[in-house]
Design a protein around this motif. Structure first.
Motif, short mmCIF file in Angstrom:
data_model
loop_
_atom_site.label_atom_id
_atom_site.label_comp_id
_atom_site.label_asym_id
_atom_site.label_seq_id
_atom_site.Cartn_x
_atom_site.Cartn_y
_atom_site.Cartn_z
N UNK A 193 -4.20 2.78 -2.50
CA UNK A 193 -3.16 2.51 -3.79
C UNK A 193 -2.31 1.53 -3.54
N UNK A 194 -1.95 0.83 -4.65
CA UNK A 194 -1.19 -0.20 -4.59
C UNK A 194 -0.04 -0.16 -5.24
N UNK A 195 1.57 -0.09 -4.64
CA UNK A 195 2.45 -0.02 -5.48
C UNK A 195 2.85 -1.45 -5.87
N UNK A 197 -5.56 -1.63 -11.37
CA UNK A 197 -6.56 -2.40 -10.61
C UNK A 197 -6.46 -4.03 -10.43
N UNK A 198 -5.42 -4.36 -11.19
CA UNK A 198 -5.26 -5.93 -11.33
C UNK A 198 -4.18 -6.08 -10.09
N UNK A 199 -3.46 -5.37 -9.65
CA UNK A 199 -2.43 -5.68 -8.72
C UNK A 199 -2.93 -5.42 -7.29
N UNK A 200 -2.66 -6.63 -6.64
CA UNK A 200 -3.37 -7.03 -5.29
C UNK A 200 -2.11 -6.74 -4.10
N UNK A 201 -2.62 -6.13 -3.05
CA UNK A 201 -1.84 -5.93 -1.98
C UNK A 201 -1.53 -6.98 -1.27
N UNK A 233 0.63 -1.15 0.16
CA UNK A 233 0.02 0.13 0.00
C UNK A 233 0.94 1.42 -0.15
N UNK A 234 0.45 2.26 -0.81
CA UNK A 234 1.37 3.34 -0.91
C UNK A 234 1.15 4.02 0.67
#
Length: 458
Positions: A100-102, A265-269, A93-94
């Motif tokens: 927001x996921x980095x 949107x596809x990236x999961x934390x 997470x940012x």
């Protein structure tokens, strides 16, 4: 007669120019055991702040945010597979906007990202490193934990020429518009992927631009587990899909914890990937030729100094190879040269650590000079990239002959005339001296005093 002096580094790797072989180049810092340095993320507005660290030779997708606000680490040093160090990549997470996921990934190129307060997101990798080998596949050890079934992504590609995309936004801002920059060799451009959902302007390419080989796959759960005793480590391996017979100029490798090309949107934390021992695998019996020079000592006498020669390394299975020093000749003052022939050492053991391959082997009763000479040979040496040092110790009737081969990796890049007084000698790629006044078009090794270079005669 006109000589066009080429870089020795390039000439070492050009199989199409008379070597008829492919250099077995490896990736830098493949075990991540070398120095880790401060990570200074690239941005189009000239970021100079660092966050976290990255293994030298590689770049982790750490994010600096807006002048340090929202900076987020996604890559870390962790315990390796049978070693002290590996890379852990984690979608995180940012630090300012936790929704927001980095994405966590590592690349041989440069990482980049852009966003406007969590919107208009884009990023990836651009560039790579100089490379002209033709590996068969990519292999590494890994552990993966996927959130909601998210799989890791492996992208590797070889190319020549360049692609340029105009006006790519390359930094993160809270309001307004990010600064743009022309981006050379963006991953999507080189791979020829759909750019409709990507930010930036028109894409152009040089006339010689060509995608030569690619791997673009997800890591499947069915990948072979090495052993339960190795704490769940698995081995990944995938073959390159070759699209051209051309010689590459560049390579990039991207290893991502999650869906690399899927968008924000596809990236999961929480999805994570630990990787170690990233290496290129070459085809069995793919002979590799290294030009360089020999130094020969016998009974305290220097029989040759910087004599041009080549060696051949031929893979012979996992951890094994065959070493050949072709056309070995002993030249003693006032005596006829003794043509010993090829020195061949089979079943040489190889091992790799931190990007350096070590070679050890020996042969008893090697027949040379058509069987009139019988000798024992002991070989040990190293290859790191294209830097080669081989010690070939020959024992002939109780007389030790110490032979040292060293690759030549420096050279002259422009047309030049050498006006020194030292005599100029020319050798073909087999190390045989040839008449300088009777050279046919081709590649030769030129020696003048202590200076050795490769020349193209037109």
């Amino acid at each position: 007669m006109k000589f066009l002096y080429k870089s020795m580094y390039s000439a070492l790797l050009m199989g199409a120019m008379g070597l008829n072989a492919t250099a077995q180049q490896q990736l830098p810092n493949s075990g991540f055991e070398e120095e880790w340095i401060n990570c200074v993320p690239w941005t189009s507005n000239g970021n100079s702040k660092d966050i976290g660290s990255t293994p030298s030779g590689w770049c982790i997708s750490q994010v600096i945010g807006v002048s340090g606000l929202g900076k987020t680490e996604v890559g870390f040093k962790t315990e390796g597979y049978n070693s002290a160090t590996a890379v852990e990549l984690k979608n995180s997470p940012n630090s300012l906007l936790s929704t927001q996921t980095v994405p966590g990934y590592i690349t041989l190129g440069k990482t980049w990202s852009t966003s406007v307060m969590g919107n208009k997101n884009d990023g990836g990798s651009f560039g790579g490193i100089e490379f002209s080998g033709r590996p068969e596949s990519l292999e590494f050890m890994y552990k993966h934990t996927g959130t909601d079934g998210e799989k890791a992504t492996v992208v590797a590609y070889l190319w020549k020429g360049h692609w340029t995309q105009k006006a790519v936004p390359g930094n993160i801002v809270a309001f307004g518009s990010p600064k743009t920059a022309d981006m050379v060799d963006r991953d999507r451009c080189v791979l020829g992927l759909d750019m409709s959902n990507s930010l930036g302007g028109a894409v152009t390419h040089s006339d010689d631009a060509e995608l030569i080989a690619v791997i673009n796959v997800e890591i499947e759960d069915e990948t072979t587990t090495i052993s339960e005793d190795n704490n769940g480590w698995k081995k990944f391996s995938a073959k390159f899909d070759y699209k051209s017979d051309a010689t590459p100029e560049m390579i990039n490798v991207v290893l991502a914890a999650g869906n690399y090309f899927g968008g924000a949107t596809a990236v999961k934390q929480g999805t994570s990937l630990i990787v170690d021992d990233v290496k290129l695998i070459y085809a069995e019996n793919d002979k590799n030729v290294y030009p360089g020079v020999l130094n020969i000592e016998m009974l305290g006498n220097n029989l040759a100094s910087n004599k041009p020669a080549t060696i051949e390394i031929t893979p012979a299975g996992e951890g094994k190879c065959t070493f050949t020093l072709p056309n070995f000749v002993l030249e003693m003052a006032g005596e006829e040269p003794i043509v010993l022939g090829d020195i061949v050492v089979n079943d040489v053991t190889t091992s790799e650590e931190n990007g350096v391959t070590t070679y050890n082997g020996d042969v008893k009763g090697l027949q040379l000079a058509g069987g009139t000479i019988v000798a024992d040979v002991t070989l040990n040496g190293t290859i790191s990239g294209n830097n080669v040092v081989m010690n070939i110790d020959v024992m002939w009737s109780g007389i030790p002959i110490k032979v040292t081969f060293t690759s030549t990796t420096s050279g002259i890049t422009d047309i030049t005339v050498d006006n020194s007084n030292a005599p100029v000698e020319f050798y073909n790629l087999q190390g045989v001296r040839v008449n300088a006044d009777n050279l046919t078009p081709g590649i030769y090794v030129r020696r003048q005093g202590s200076q050795v270079s490769k020349v193209l005669v037109k």
